[in-house]
Design an enzyme around this catalytic site. Sequence first.
Site, PDB file in Angstrom:
ATOM      1  N   ASP A  93     -11.165 -19.929 -78.883  1.00  0.00           N
ATOM      2  CA  ASP A  93     -10.979 -18.811 -79.873  1.00  0.00           C
ATOM      3  C   ASP A  93     -11.960 -17.515 -79.204  1.00  0.00           C
ATOM      4  OD1 ASP A  93     -10.400 -17.049 -81.762  1.00  0.00           O
ATOM      5  OD2 ASP A  93     -11.607 -17.958 -83.226  1.00  0.00           O
TER       6      ASP A  93
ATOM      7  N   SER B 131     -16.404 -10.924 -86.254  1.00  0.00           N
ATOM      8  CA  SER B 131     -15.761 -11.701 -85.303  1.00  0.00           C
ATOM      9  C   SER B 131     -15.884 -11.239 -83.929  1.00  0.00           C
ATOM     10  CB  SER B 131     -14.089 -12.020 -85.658  1.00  0.00           C
ATOM     11  OG  SER B 131     -14.089 -12.931 -86.902  1.00  0.00           O
TER      12      SER B 131
ATOM     13  N   HIS C  98      -8.721 -14.786 -81.646  1.00  0.00           N
ATOM     14  CA  HIS C  98      -7.524 -14.342 -83.196  1.00  0.00           C
ATOM     15  C   HIS C  98      -7.855 -12.610 -83.372  1.00  0.00           C
ATOM     16  CE1 HIS C  98     -11.670 -15.107 -85.208  1.00  0.00           C
ATOM     17  NE2 HIS C  98     -11.159 -14.055 -85.938  1.00  0.00           N
TER      18      HIS C  98
END
Length: 581
Positions: free
Chosen positions: A187, A271, A156
Site C-alpha cells: 500500500d 492516508s 490506495h
Amino acid sequence: MTRTRKRARRDDSEPTNAGDASPEDSAPQPSTAIHADESPPAAANGDASPRRARGRPKKSAKRKDRAVEPMSPDSERRLTRQPQAAEQNGHVNSSIGPGPEWETVVRVVPAMDAVVKVFCVHTDPNFSLPWQRKRQYSSSSSGFIIGGRRVLTNAHSVEHHTQVKLKKRGSDTKYLATVLAIGTECDIALLTVNDDEFWEGVTPVEFGDLPALQDAVTVVGYPIGGDTISVTSGVVSRIEVLSYVHATTELLGLQVLIFAFIDAAINSGNSGGPAFNDKGKCVGIAFQSLKHDDAENIGYVIPTPVIKHFISDYEKNGVYTGFPVLGIEWQKMENPDLRVAMGMASDQKGVRVRRIEPTAPESEVLKSSDILLSFDGVKIANDGTIPFRDGERIGFSYLVSQKYTGDKALVKVLRDSKVLEFKIKLQPHKRLIPAHINGKPPSYYIVAGFVFSAVSVPYLRSEYGKDYEYEAPVKLLDRHMHAMAESPDEQLVVISQVLVADINIGYEDIVNTQVITFNGKPVKNLKSLANMVESCKDEYLKFELEYQQVVVVKTETAKAATLDILAMHCIPSAMSDDLKP
C-alpha cells in the site's frame, strides 16, 4: 486478523465534512498552550454561554501556577500582554487594562514542510459493464517528500488514477505529479513532479529506525479534506505482522494508540502522511485504522523496513516487483503427541507444511508433512514465531518479507526423521483470485449475450460490496480463500451476466456462475475460452457450469446474434483488448 471481528479498514482518501466548534465556544485562556493548526480550547466550564448550571454551584478554586507543556514540533504560539498588564506573584492582574493579545511566533521544522497534500482524480473500472469505466471522482490524501525528487503516499490514494496533483504546505499552487510505482501489497506509491519549482526550499524527510513499544509517534497529514496541516499524537502499542487491507497480504506493521482526549484517530485524508518519532525522523506511513465496537482510537502505520524494501525494489529493478512469499500453508506443532508422531526430537521445534502452492518454486523440493525447522538459519518455534527484538517474538513470515523477488533462501526441514536442507528461490504469490488487477481494465468476452469475466477481489467487491466475504456465493468464497492456482496463467472464469436476447431464452438468470468446461475441454483462463469459442467448428457451443448446469446454443446462430447484441448495448467489441489475437 480473525473473522470474529471486523477487519481493519484502510483510511479512505475521500474528503468528508466534520463539525468544527464555533468561535464562541473556543475562547482562549491566557496561559493555555495551543497548536498553530488547532482551534483554541473551550472555556474552563466547557460552555461560553452564561446559562446557569444545574445542581449546587461549585466553589471557585484558586488557579495554581503550572508549567506550560512544550509546543508541537511544527509551531507554537506565545501569549504576550500589553505593557500596562502587570504580573503579581506569578498571576496576571486582570483588573489592570484590557485583556491579553495574541502574538503568533511560528517555529517551522523542515520535516513538516515536506508533507504535501495529494489530490487525485480516479476513474475506476466497471466490472458490471467491463467495456466501459465508472464516472470519475476526486479524493484528497497526504504524502511526503523523500530524497531523489520523489514523494511517497499510499497506493490506495492514487489507485486507478487519471490525474494526480500535489500541493505543498503554505502554497496555493498545485503541481502535476507522475506515478512512478504502485506497491499493491504494501500500500505504498512513489510519485515525482517534473516542475523544478516544486522542489525549491524543501528538505526531504529522513527515515528513522523501527520504534520500540510505547515510543511516541506523531502522524502528520491533511485529514478530512482540510487545507491546513494536522498533527495527531499517539504511542506505538504493538508491532507485529498484520493484514494489509488494500492487498489482503500480511507484512510488518505498527499499531498506534491515539491519545483519546487529545487527538482524533488516524482519519480520512491522513492516508499517506508520515509518522515521526520524537527526533523528527520518519518511522512510518499512516494507512489504515481499526473500526470495532470494542476498540477505539487505533490506527496502523507502515514501518520503515517495509518502506525501504519498496524503495530498494524500485531502485534495483526500475519497477516494483513485489514482496516474495514462501508458497506454503503450515500448521502449528504445539501438541506434544503430534510432535512425537511426526518424528521430532525433544529439542526440535518447527511447523508442519500442510499444502504447497503448485506454482511456487518450493513445490519442487518441499513435500506435505515436512517439518520446517529454520529459515536462513533462524530457528522457527512450534507456534511459527521467531525471536524479533529483546523480549519480543514475531511470525517467521517477517523473514520472508525481508527478501526480494528472485532471492534465494536456505530452509531446513525434517522429513522421515531426517534433517534436510534446501535452497529455494522466492517469488511473489500467485493467487487464483488476484487481489488486484494492477490498474488494467477488466477482461471480458461476449458471445450470444453471455458475458464471461475473470474473477478478482475488485470484481467481488464490485458485485457484492465491501462485505463480499459474507455476501458472495459460498463456492466463489471457497475458491477465493482455499483454492490454489495449478498454473501461473490459471483464472477462475464465470458468466457474470446474460444480455437478454432471443438466442439465450431460459438462461437469463445465470449470474456469476463458474464455467468448468467448453465442449468437453477444461477452461484454463478467459483467453483460452475465447480462443476455443472463436475457432469452434462444432454445431453447438456447450458450456458446462458449476452445480452441473449446462448451456447449449447453436454455433452459427450464436455468432450471428452476437453482433446484434453488441450493437443494441453500444458495446464496441466482443472481447477486451488483452484477449484479441
